[in-house]
Design a protein around this motif. Structure first.
Motif, short mmCIF file in Angstrom:
data_model
loop_
_atom_site.label_atom_id
_atom_site.label_comp_id
_atom_site.label_asym_id
_atom_site.label_seq_id
_atom_site.Cartn_x
_atom_site.Cartn_y
_atom_site.Cartn_z
N VAL A 62 -2.73 -5.04 -9.10
CA VAL A 62 -1.34 -4.59 -8.94
C VAL A 62 -0.79 -5.10 -7.61
CG1 VAL A 62 0.20 -2.60 -8.71
CG2 VAL A 62 -1.63 -2.57 -10.42
N LYS A 63 -1.57 -4.99 -6.56
CA LYS A 63 -1.15 -5.47 -5.24
C LYS A 63 -0.87 -6.96 -5.27
CE LYS A 63 -3.80 -1.98 -2.76
NZ LYS A 63 -4.96 -1.74 -1.90
N GLU B 163 0.84 -1.21 0.00
CA GLU B 163 0.00 0.00 0.00
C GLU B 163 0.88 1.26 0.00
OE1 GLU B 163 -3.58 0.35 0.80
OE2 GLU B 163 -3.99 -1.80 0.72
N LYS C 67 2.49 3.68 -14.36
CA LYS C 67 1.36 4.48 -13.89
C LYS C 67 1.34 5.77 -14.69
CE LYS C 67 -0.88 6.33 -9.79
NZ LYS C 67 -0.77 6.57 -8.35
N CYS D 156 -3.72 5.61 -13.79
CA CYS D 156 -4.04 4.30 -14.33
C CYS D 156 -2.80 3.40 -14.29
CB CYS D 156 -4.52 4.46 -15.77
SG CYS D 156 -5.04 2.93 -16.53
N TRP D 157 -2.96 2.18 -13.77
CA TRP D 157 -1.87 1.20 -13.68
C TRP D 157 -1.89 0.29 -14.89
CZ3 TRP D 157 1.65 1.77 -9.98
CH2 TRP D 157 1.29 2.43 -8.81
N ASP E 274 -6.38 -3.03 -12.31
CA ASP E 274 -6.89 -2.21 -11.21
C ASP E 274 -5.90 -2.35 -10.05
OD1 ASP E 274 -7.51 -4.53 -9.68
OD2 ASP E 274 -9.55 -4.57 -10.45
N GLU E 275 -6.05 -1.51 -9.06
CA GLU E 275 -5.08 -1.47 -7.97
C GLU E 275 -5.00 -2.79 -7.20
OE1 GLU E 275 -4.15 1.30 -4.16
OE2 GLU E 275 -4.47 2.31 -6.08
N ASP E 276 -6.11 -3.48 -7.04
CA ASP E 276 -6.08 -4.77 -6.35
C ASP E 276 -5.23 -5.79 -7.12
OD1 ASP E 276 -7.61 -3.97 -4.19
OD2 ASP E 276 -9.50 -4.67 -5.07
N LEU F 58 2.76 1.73 -3.34
CA LEU F 58 1.92 2.25 -4.42
C LEU F 58 1.57 3.72 -4.23
CD1 LEU F 58 -0.48 -0.76 -5.12
CD2 LEU F 58 1.58 -0.07 -6.37
N LYS F 59 1.34 4.12 -2.99
CA LYS F 59 1.03 5.53 -2.73
C LYS F 59 2.20 6.45 -3.06
CE LYS F 59 -2.62 4.92 0.60
NZ LYS F 59 -3.18 5.17 1.90
#
Length: 100
Positions: free
Chosen positions: A73-74, A10, A46, A50-51, A69-71, A13-14
């Motif tokens: 990417v995680k 988290e 990014k 958008c990833w 989507d971000e999930d 990514l931030k």
């Protein structure tokens, strides 16, 4: 900065745009790490919030970028965390050499 638990992803990514490389032609922040599944490299990008990813190796090259989507990417970063940690360490060492 390294991934030891999912909360670290988290934070990573931030702050992605603060530490990743920047492509001035395509106007994207990007980060490259080993693809442990296909044996090549994954570029995480990014642009405008958008990833996307693109994979390339000796025996393959993705035809185009894949939007995630971000999930997703995680999940990708967690799955490849050892490779991500190595690439982050190398990036930090290279930046230190430039500063010294």
């Amino acid at each position: 900065m390294s991934i030891r638990n999912k909360m670290h992803i988290e934070r990573l990514l931030k702050s992605f745009c603060d530490w990743s490389e920047y492509d001035t032609i395509q106007l994207k922040h990007y980060f490259v790490f080993d693809d442990k599944v296909r044996g090549g490299m994954i570029t995480l990008m990014k642009s405008e919030g958008c990833w996307s990813i693109h994979g390339k190796g000796e025996k393959y090259c993705d035809l185009s970028e894949t939007i995630l989507d971000e999930d997703d990417v995680k999940k990708l970063l967690w799955k490849h965390r050892a490779a991500v940690n190595r690439a982050i360490k190398e990036l930090q060492e290279n930046k230190q050499l430039i500063l010294n």
